[in-house]
Design a protein around this motif. Structure first.
Motif, short mmCIF file in Angstrom:
data_model
loop_
_atom_site.label_atom_id
_atom_site.label_comp_id
_atom_site.label_asym_id
_atom_site.label_seq_id
_atom_site.Cartn_x
_atom_site.Cartn_y
_atom_site.Cartn_z
N GLY A 114 3.83 -25.74 -81.31
CA GLY A 114 3.55 -27.12 -80.94
C GLY A 114 4.36 -27.58 -79.74
O GLY A 114 3.82 -28.20 -78.81
N LEU A 115 5.64 -27.26 -79.73
CA LEU A 115 6.48 -27.74 -78.63
C LEU A 115 6.11 -27.05 -77.32
O LEU A 115 6.03 -27.70 -76.27
N ILE A 165 16.84 -29.15 -77.85
CA ILE A 165 15.65 -28.35 -78.14
C ILE A 165 15.91 -27.53 -79.41
O ILE A 165 16.93 -26.84 -79.50
N PRO A 166 15.01 -27.59 -80.39
CA PRO A 166 15.30 -26.93 -81.68
C PRO A 166 15.21 -25.42 -81.68
O PRO A 166 15.61 -24.78 -82.63
N GLY A 211 13.37 -21.06 -70.52
CA GLY A 211 12.70 -21.99 -69.61
C GLY A 211 12.17 -23.25 -70.27
O GLY A 211 11.77 -24.20 -69.59
N LEU A 212 12.21 -23.30 -71.61
CA LEU A 212 11.58 -24.43 -72.30
C LEU A 212 12.38 -25.73 -72.12
O LEU A 212 11.80 -26.79 -71.90
N ASP A 213 13.73 -25.62 -72.20
CA ASP A 213 14.52 -26.85 -72.17
C ASP A 213 14.32 -27.65 -70.88
O ASP A 213 14.10 -28.85 -70.90
N ARG A 232 11.98 -32.22 -67.88
CA ARG A 232 11.23 -32.69 -66.71
C ARG A 232 10.03 -33.55 -67.13
O ARG A 232 9.83 -34.64 -66.61
N ASN A 233 9.29 -33.09 -68.12
CA ASN A 233 8.08 -33.81 -68.50
C ASN A 233 8.39 -35.06 -69.33
O ASN A 233 7.66 -36.04 -69.26
#
Ligand SMILES: NC(=O)c1ccc[n+]([C@@H]2O[C@H](COP(=O)([O-])OP(=O)(O)OC[C@H]3O[C@@H](n4cnc5c(N)ncnc54)[C@H](O)[C@@H]3O)[C@@H](O)[C@H]2O)c1
Length: 439
Positions: free
Chosen positions: A12-13, A44-45, A50-52, A57-58
């Protein structure tokens, strides 16, 4: 376009963040209040390269929102994705409780046309159950005339490479049953098709089945190679050479042919189980997949068996260094990790474990508590060790300074569960060395 993604876990994330990155307005919804509060504060869980920074940003750009209240935003969106967990039930089948909870919440609050898309991995027929649950809730409210569509859009991302997989997919599979739903899905995925990625439209049962068939095929390749590797040891062949020999055949291809100490993670084990169970319920035996599971269960014990053989069946009081705890590199996910089976066996046999993983140490504490010693790096893990068991092939484990390690160990022996070291070099470095499927 505005969408909601319900379930803010791995899938989902990543999904929500990647859609936001492509300009879509995304609400990520979860029932876990702490998770949502943390996300709002930039925590971030999960570990996913690159996800954090993409989330940050978004979120700052106002395209990514986090909430625990689906009902408050539901009628503000065009599409709702359900990306909640589908853990195995006691009998191995997929537990659809969370998926149907989401469907009922949608039905209780829906006031306009919308497409409800299942992204979770679910058995064939789930979309029908989702549709029924939504319709029942609408009927209860006297709102039977509100139109909606269901769709299936299974996710193929890999943990550790999730963002690239989502942004540059091999393919996107979308199961739809109405033109209106197809048009909305086309619009949502348009930024991805601009780069020529393939979108395959199917009927809904075929989309649901495609996900299980894909994971089952990958698990099958792994177990097949593990079976071949075990035979290689008996007949005097080297599975690495065999792998190269067969991988060069374009009909076979070189991916997923690595022998090792078993597959784990949140998907392959549960999806193979669920497919076997679905088939059984319908009177069909998935004979190949039953064997795939059996081979994998055995393979998770292989390093322990080799260790016990080396020490003539007695490792009481011995210190065993375990390198790598996550089920694979570039993730902190420990669900069904081969390391857990191995560590359990070592402890039961009276051994002590000193373990290290570059990112899964916190996650490991949830599973293993204080039953092991958590080392600060691979060198610390090998202090006074009687063996090294290499379980997860992190890049940083590939070229250790063996001279240093040899000096800190009680006995220099390596059991390489992922075949990343060279036997001859290891022996030149003064180590006893055992891989999988090699002499
Ligand atoms: N993890 C992967 O690599 C991967 C890849 C492809 C597909 N999948 C599939 O995607 C699905 C999700 O997997 P995951 O690994 O992201 O799971 P996860 O456990 O990481 O996340 C699931 C999230 O859903 C939330 N949730 C549960 N019920 C909810 C509800 N009623 N409303 C809102 N949120 C709710 C949970 O709190 C949790 O945060 C599974 O079906 C899985 O098989 C996973």
């Amino acid at each position: 376009m505005k969408i909601a993604i319900v379930g803010t876990g791995y899938v989902g994330l990543v999904t929500g963040t990647c859609f936001a990155e492509m300009g879509t307005d995304v609400y990520c919804v979860d029932i876990d209040q702490k998770k949502i509060e943390n996300l709002k504060n930039g925590i971030i869980p999960i570990f996913e390269p690159g996800l954090d920074e993409m989330v940050e940003r978004n979120y700052k750009a106002g395209r990514l929102h986090f909430t625990t209240d689906l009902s408050s935003i539901l009628n503000d969106v065009n599409i709702v994705f359900s990306a909640v967990g589908t853990p195995p039930d006691e009998d191995g089948s997929a537990d659809l409780k969370y998926v149907l909870d989401v469907a009922r919440t949608v039905g209780k609050n829906l006031n306009k046309y919308m497409v409800i898309v299942t992204k979770s991995t679910v058995p064939v027929g789930t979309a029908r159950l989702v549709k029924k649950a939504i319709q029942e809730e609408l009927d209860k409210r006297g709102k039977s005339d509100i139109k909606f569509d269901v769709a299936s859009n299974p996710e193929f991302l890999k943990e550790g490479a999730a963002i690239t997989d989502f942004m540059q997919p091999d393919r996107v599979v979308v199961g739809v049953e109405s033109e209106e739903a197809k048009l909305l899905m086309e619009k949502l995925y348009k930024p991805f098709t601009l780069n020529n990625y393939r979108i395959i439209y199917t009927d809904i049962p075929s989309a649901e089945m495609t996900k299980y068939a894909a994971n089952a095929m990958l698990a099958t390749r792994i177990s097949f190679m593990n079976d071949i590797a075990n035979l290689c040891e008996i007949v005097g062949a080297d599975v690495n050479m065999v792998r190269k020999g067969i991988g060069a055949d374009a009909r076979i291809g070189s991916k997923f042919l690595y022998a090792g100490c078993g597959y784990g993670g949140s998907c392959f084990p549960k999806d193979v189980k669920a497919l076997i169970k679905t088939a059984k319920n319908l009177g069909h035996d998935m004979q190949i997949l039953e064997a795939v599971e059996r081979v994998n269960d055995k393979q998770k014990h292989i390093l322990f068996d080799k260790l016990m053989k080396y020490y003539n069946g007695d490792i009481k009081g011995k210190t065993i260094a375990v390198w790598g705890l996550a089920f694979k590199p570039k993730t902190d996910d420990m669900r069904e990790a081969p390391s857990l089976v191995l560590i359990d066996q070592i402890i039961k046999a009276g051994g002590k474990v000193r373990a290290y993983d570059p990112v899964a140490m916190n996650e490991a504490q949830h599973h293993l508590g204080d039953s092991i010693i958590y080392a600060k790096d691979i060198y610390d893990a090998t202090l006074d060790a009687d063996a090294i068991l290499m379980v997860t092939e992190w890049n940083e484990f590939r070229l250790p300074t063996w001279e240093v390690i040899k000096k800190t160990m009680n006995r220099p022996v390596v059991f390489d569960g992922r075949n990343i070291y060279n036997k001859q070099e290891m022996e030149e470095n003064g180590f006893d060395y055992f891989g999988i499927g090699i002499q």
